[in-house]
Scaffold this motif. Structure first.
Motif, mmCIF file in Angstrom:
data_model
loop_
_atom_site.group_PDB
_atom_site.id
_atom_site.type_symbol
_atom_site.label_atom_id
_atom_site.label_comp_id
_atom_site.label_asym_id
_atom_site.label_seq_id
_atom_site.Cartn_x
_atom_site.Cartn_y
_atom_site.Cartn_z
ATOM 1 N N THR A 88 -19.222 27.123 -7.372
ATOM 2 C CA THR A 88 -19.295 26.212 -6.789
ATOM 3 C C THR A 88 -19.346 24.878 -8.242
ATOM 4 O OG1 THR A 88 -21.427 26.681 -5.056
ATOM 5 C CG2 THR A 88 -21.655 24.027 -5.865
ATOM 6 N N VAL A 126 -25.062 28.388 -0.554
ATOM 7 C CA VAL A 126 -25.335 27.855 -2.340
ATOM 8 C C VAL A 126 -25.364 26.057 -1.383
ATOM 9 C CG1 VAL A 126 -23.664 28.599 -3.570
ATOM 10 C CG2 VAL A 126 -23.019 26.911 -2.781
ATOM 11 N N VAL A 161 -23.074 25.439 2.641
ATOM 12 C CA VAL A 161 -23.343 24.449 1.771
ATOM 13 C C VAL A 161 -24.445 23.754 2.273
ATOM 14 C CG1 VAL A 161 -23.326 22.868 0.529
ATOM 15 C CG2 VAL A 161 -21.506 24.627 0.838
ATOM 16 N N PRO A 168 -25.579 22.156 -8.882
ATOM 17 C CA PRO A 168 -25.233 23.178 -8.432
ATOM 18 C C PRO A 168 -26.172 23.931 -7.456
ATOM 19 C CG PRO A 168 -23.918 23.669 -9.646
ATOM 20 C CD PRO A 168 -24.574 22.441 -9.983
ATOM 21 N N ASP A 182 -22.065 32.261 -7.784
ATOM 22 C CA ASP A 182 -22.621 31.708 -7.260
ATOM 23 C C ASP A 182 -22.832 29.694 -7.597
ATOM 24 O OD1 ASP A 182 -22.312 34.107 -5.364
ATOM 25 O OD2 ASP A 182 -24.011 33.260 -3.916
ATOM 26 N N LEU A 228 -14.720 29.119 -2.303
ATOM 27 C CA LEU A 228 -15.924 28.951 -1.439
ATOM 28 C C LEU A 228 -15.507 28.794 -0.452
ATOM 29 C CD1 LEU A 228 -17.049 25.404 -3.228
ATOM 30 C CD2 LEU A 228 -18.583 27.803 -2.892
ATOM 31 N N ALA A 287 -15.630 24.624 1.454
ATOM 32 C CA ALA A 287 -16.388 24.926 1.717
ATOM 33 C C ALA A 287 -17.265 24.245 3.113
ATOM 34 C CB ALA A 287 -17.928 24.707 0.721
ATOM 35 N N LEU A 293 -15.960 19.675 -2.559
ATOM 36 C CA LEU A 293 -16.198 20.810 -1.691
ATOM 37 C C LEU A 293 -15.672 21.226 -0.394
ATOM 38 C CD1 LEU A 293 -20.040 21.149 -2.234
ATOM 39 C CD2 LEU A 293 -18.679 22.212 -3.406
#
Length: 531
Positions: free
Chosen positions: A261, A204, A109, A250, A257, A104, A149, A144
């Motif tokens: 996540t 994502v 996101v 997710p 993907d 990620l 991310a 995340l």
């Protein structure tokens, strides 16, 4: 002697070139297209030095500027991170020095606006919270970020605290349009995540589900999405309604993907002790390790008879569902069609709905207790009853006026018993046939038309089997009706069977080609390049 000498020099030269190729990453001649790229394609381009997180964020922001409030006016974004480019540049520097933190690293996101973010407002689509920024991230947002991310934006949704006249709208952002059909909704309360991912505003997304708002937006957005076993993912720092079942999860455009996540966000959290249910239940290996392009071979699945009893019904969706079931058969799965619970499932769910109708005010108050001292509202009453000009839900007003004793209320206890009974019925059915999962169309119609929620053409009976039982369900895209409306297939399993569902979903993905780019949000200049 001379030939042997030159041969030795040539061998050393070839070895040096081979090492250079290996360390340099992918060979020249690859290409990148933003509208079809997932995490693996992004990371390959980054590894080759052809793409940076900063450039990826710039491309994503350009799409949002071109299509969200202008052009087709998707209206999926409530707020855009002012720190996204700064964060991306820092992640690029870290990448050059020490490599990626996880798959990620540098991935944009889109988070539904129920997940607290300490750098953007968290509103639930509720206009009184327009400028309110929490002191802390929600647990899964923090996880995340730790994985590298970039929380690029907060997504519009159906209003968490009111009931606007328009279907699936918020008092802050109005309606999100479905990029595949601009007169339709891309699902319910995770509609902005769905519409934004379909329009390729992020890679994502995070959705949340009380009743059907991961699964329906995934189906309506031509996406892949996973509603996990209740208790696998923390709800700390998340607006919620359903203490004994609310789920975050997710959504993305590929199984990989979704799984990448999930690997970042799943697991025990001391701030949400409901996640203690997951202890000892998660696989030892990462969720991405269960992706299998041959995942349907030898699988045993049952087509749930009662799932075809919901309304409304579109015959084209029925045909797409039958064709999707054939994909399982044609790729080596044993399909038991039908298998049945032996009950009126729509009737059961109607008479024994989600316990959230009892738990919602308690859930709202718990969310508010996590907020810092500067948060403007301390109780559900302050948050809701100070804004009588807004269409606050009658059921919320009733719960605040007449609080329920969750420890002793008999109607609530009966609802919990009904929930557990249905859960056990589903598990028993799966065990009876020794199945890996149940499969069925998530719903029997495409995305609903935008408009007043009480109009007859917008009435429907949702299949809430997964959220009421807390059992995991993976949505995969079945394709499109003749009118271009996306619909999804649901794969439901035993508790903690996410690895099995991932195997089945990835096998289905490998055997189909059902993900499309909406015509309303085509590629922009600079989004495709060779390297």
């Amino acid at each position: 002697m001379m030939i042997a000498k030159y041969r030795k020099i040539l061998d050393v030269f070839v070895l040096a070139i081979s090492i250079q190729i290996i360390t340099a990453g992918p060979l020249k001649g690859d290409s990148f297209t933003l509208t079809t790229a997932g995490i693996r394609e992004i990371q390959a381009a980054m590894e080759a030095g052809a793409l940076t997180a900063e450039k990826l964020v710039e491309l994503s922001i350009a799409r949002i500027e071109a299509y969200d409030q202008t052009g087709p006016e998707i209206k999926s974004i409530l707020s855009l991170s002012e720190k996204a480019l700064e964060t991306a540049r820092a992640l690029d520097k870290e990448y050059r020095l020490s490599g990626p933190r996880s798959p990620l690293h540098g991935i944009p996101v889109l988070a539904k606006d129920v997940f607290d973010t300490n750098d953007m407002p968290t509103t639930g689509g509720y206009s009184p919270l327009k400028h309110v920024i929490p002191d802390r991230d929600s647990t899964i947002v923090a996880r995340l970020r730790k994985a590298g991310a970039i929380i690029l934006a907060k997504a519009n949704q159906s209003d968490w605290y009111t009931r606007p006249e328009m279907l699936a709208s918020s008092t802050l952002g109005g309606n999100t349009k479905n990029p595949f059909a601009l007169d339709r909704t891309p699902g319910w309360s995770s509609s902005g995540t769905s519409g934004g991912l379909a329009a390729r505003f992020g890679t994502v997304g995070l959705g949340s589900e009380t009743g059907f708002s991961i699964r329906t937006p995934t189906s309506d957005g031509n996406l892949y999405g996973l509603s996990t076993t209740s208790g696998l993912i923390s709800r700390a720092g998340q607006m919620w309604s359903y203490v004994t079942g609310e789920r975050g999860g997710p959504m993305a455009r590929s199984v990989y993907d979704v799984c990448a996540t999930l690997d970042a966000i799943a697991g025990f959290d001391s701030e949400d002790l409901w996640t203690a249910n997951s202890l000892g239940k998660m696989p030892l290996e990462p969720y991405i390790s269960f992706i299998d392009s041959n995942g349907l071979a030898g699988a045993r699945v049952g087509v749930l008879s009662e799932a075809w009893d919901f309304t409304p019904i579109d015959e084209q969706v029925i045909e797409l569902a039958k064709n999707s079931i054939k994909v399982f058969e044609e790729n080596g799965a044993y399909v038991f069609d039908p298998v049945a619970l032996g009950i009126n499932l729509p009737g059961y769910l109607g008479s024994n709905p989600s316990p959230s109708r009892f738990e919602r005010i308690a859930a709202i108050n718990q969310y508010l207790t996590r907020q810092g001292p500067s948060y403007p509202y301390k109780t559900a009453e302050e948050l809701l009853l100070q804004h009588i000009d807004l269409p606050i839900r009658d059921s919320d007003i009733e719960l605040m006026k007449n609080p329920i004793d969750l420890d002793r209320d008999l109607a609530y206890r009966a609802t919990l018993r009904g929930k557990e009974t249905l859960r056990q019925m589903v598990i028993d059915l799966i065990d009876r046939y020794d199945l890996d999962a149940l499969i069925y169309p998530h719903k029997l119609y495409g995305p609903l038309k935008l408009g007043p929620r009480n109009d007859p053409e917008r009435q429907y009976t949702p299949n809430q089997l997964s959220p009421v039982t807390g059992l995991p369900a993976f949505i995969v895209p079945m394709g499109f009706t003749e009118d271009g409306l996306p619909v999804g297939l649901e794969i439901l399993g035993r508790p903690w069977s996410e690895p099995t569902l991932i195997k089945l979903a990835s096998g289905f993905e490998a055997a189909t080609d059902n993900v499309m780019v909406p015509m309303a949000t085509p590629a922009l200049p600079g989004e495709t390049f060779s390297y």
